[in-house]
Design a protein around this motif. Structure first.
Motif, mmCIF file in Angstrom:
data_model
loop_
_atom_site.group_PDB
_atom_site.id
_atom_site.type_symbol
_atom_site.label_atom_id
_atom_site.label_comp_id
_atom_site.label_asym_id
_atom_site.label_seq_id
_atom_site.Cartn_x
_atom_site.Cartn_y
_atom_site.Cartn_z
ATOM 1 N N ARG A 62 41.321 47.612 40.212
ATOM 2 C CA ARG A 62 40.148 47.551 41.228
ATOM 3 C C ARG A 62 39.072 48.438 41.236
ATOM 4 N NH1 ARG A 62 42.719 51.368 46.301
ATOM 5 N NH2 ARG A 62 42.424 53.478 45.325
ATOM 6 N N ASP A 74 31.196 37.367 45.928
ATOM 7 C CA ASP A 74 32.538 37.406 45.790
ATOM 8 C C ASP A 74 33.028 36.514 44.202
ATOM 9 O OD1 ASP A 74 33.097 38.778 48.064
ATOM 10 O OD2 ASP A 74 34.396 37.202 48.989
ATOM 11 N N ASP A 75 32.522 35.467 44.112
ATOM 12 C CA ASP A 75 32.663 34.805 43.086
ATOM 13 C C ASP A 75 32.149 35.602 41.570
ATOM 14 O OD1 ASP A 75 33.765 32.668 44.419
ATOM 15 O OD2 ASP A 75 31.701 31.453 44.442
ATOM 16 N N GLU A 78 34.566 38.291 41.022
ATOM 17 C CA GLU A 78 35.788 38.124 40.515
ATOM 18 C C GLU A 78 35.649 37.679 39.167
ATOM 19 O OE1 GLU A 78 38.157 35.416 43.315
ATOM 20 O OE2 GLU A 78 37.411 36.480 44.725
ATOM 21 N N PHE A 81 35.831 40.629 36.728
ATOM 22 C CA PHE A 81 37.301 40.869 36.541
ATOM 23 C C PHE A 81 38.053 39.957 35.747
ATOM 24 C CE2 PHE A 81 36.966 43.748 40.375
ATOM 25 C CZ PHE A 81 37.642 44.699 39.659
ATOM 26 N N ASP A 82 37.611 38.554 35.930
ATOM 27 C CA ASP A 82 38.411 37.498 35.093
ATOM 28 C C ASP A 82 38.174 37.510 33.586
ATOM 29 O OD1 ASP A 82 40.153 35.323 35.701
ATOM 30 O OD2 ASP A 82 38.631 34.122 34.687
ATOM 31 N N ALA A 128 42.282 36.965 35.859
ATOM 32 C CA ALA A 128 42.514 37.663 37.038
ATOM 33 C C ALA A 128 42.649 36.704 38.198
ATOM 34 C CB ALA A 128 41.666 38.755 37.104
ATOM 35 N N GLN A 129 43.437 37.209 39.261
ATOM 36 C CA GLN A 129 43.379 36.818 40.532
ATOM 37 C C GLN A 129 43.331 37.603 41.860
ATOM 38 O OE1 GLN A 129 47.508 35.253 41.360
ATOM 39 N NE2 GLN A 129 46.918 34.238 43.227
ATOM 40 N N ARG A 130 42.843 37.519 42.803
ATOM 41 C CA ARG A 130 42.162 38.158 43.834
ATOM 42 C C ARG A 130 43.551 38.720 44.432
ATOM 43 N NH1 ARG A 130 37.578 39.434 47.126
ATOM 44 N NH2 ARG A 130 38.006 41.404 47.981
ATOM 45 N N TYR A 151 37.131 45.652 45.135
ATOM 46 C CA TYR A 151 37.935 44.472 44.707
ATOM 47 C C TYR A 151 39.226 44.706 44.128
ATOM 48 C CZ TYR A 151 33.795 41.566 46.046
ATOM 49 O OH TYR A 151 32.860 40.889 46.486
ATOM 50 N N VAL A 153 42.467 43.187 41.791
ATOM 51 C CA VAL A 153 43.087 41.932 41.202
ATOM 52 C C VAL A 153 44.138 42.123 40.662
ATOM 53 C CG1 VAL A 153 40.582 40.781 41.029
ATOM 54 C CG2 VAL A 153 41.464 42.278 39.217
#
Length: 196
Positions: A62, A74-75, A78, A81-82, A128-130, A151, A153
């Motif tokens: 996080r 948000d995209d 994410e 992190f992804d 990664a997944q939220r 965030y 994840v």
């Protein structure tokens, strides 16, 4: 002969009374600097499962929005992190020692639309997944809860984990699109927010 039996009995009693390793209650939060090769190790305790809560163990990261990026979508957050790649290794303590635990991850494939669960081969994450965590569990332990601009994840989930003491090693393999400096990322080990 009697002396030998006495020594054996003492050894057996000592083995039976051997304390489990010191382990922290969930949730666990640790700083996780995004330096290639950095490893964070934690030992934690999973309690006996209660109906409707704790069916899944979440291992993730996080962080707040990166500096100067307060308007990032948000995209975009994410996607950062992804792009991060980790190696996660988990062991469970048993009377005879530490045993490896196989981890899984939920992924969304462009070739096969829809979420599916895959095993982490060699512990290597694939995105990664939220995730949503239980703020009350963090606050009860005196940890900062997940703020609105932070965030969280998940890189791996363990469904219906057995109660006991666990050891986790999380190693950064690739920082991906993460900012080079000034992003206070934390490793998080917890149960996700229970489903209503």
């Amino acid at each position: 002969m009697k002396r030998g039996l006495g020594i054996l009995l003492i050894a057996l009693l000592a083995a039976g009374c051997r304390r489990l390793p010191e382990a922290e209650a969930l949730p666990v939060v640790r700083p996780f600097p995004l330096r290639q090769g950095h490893t964070t190790r934690v030992e934690f305790q999973i309690e006996e499962l209660r109906r409707g809560y704790g069916e899944t163990l979440l291992i993730g990261l996080r962080a707040p929005d990166p500096p100067g990026d307060v308007d990032a979508s948000d995209d975009e957050a994410e996607a950062r992190f992804d792009s991060i790649r980790l190696r996660l290794r988990l062991w469970r303590h048993a009377p005879e020692g530490w045993h490896p635990v196989r981890l899984t991850q939920n992924v969304d494939s462009a070739l096969d639309p829809g979420w599916r669960t895959v095993a982490l081969e060699e512990g290597l994450t694939v995105g990664a997944q939220r995730a949503t965590v239980d703020r009350l569990a963090f606050e009860a332990k005196g940890l900062p809860a997940d703020p609105a601009d932070c965030y969280t994840v998940s890189y791996s989930e363990l469904v219906m984990p057995t109660a006991g003491v666990y050891r986790l090693e999380a190693t950064l393999l690739d920082r991906g699109r993460a900012p080079a400096t000034g992003w206070p990322v934390e490793l998080v080990v917890t149960h996700p927010l229970p489903a209503k």
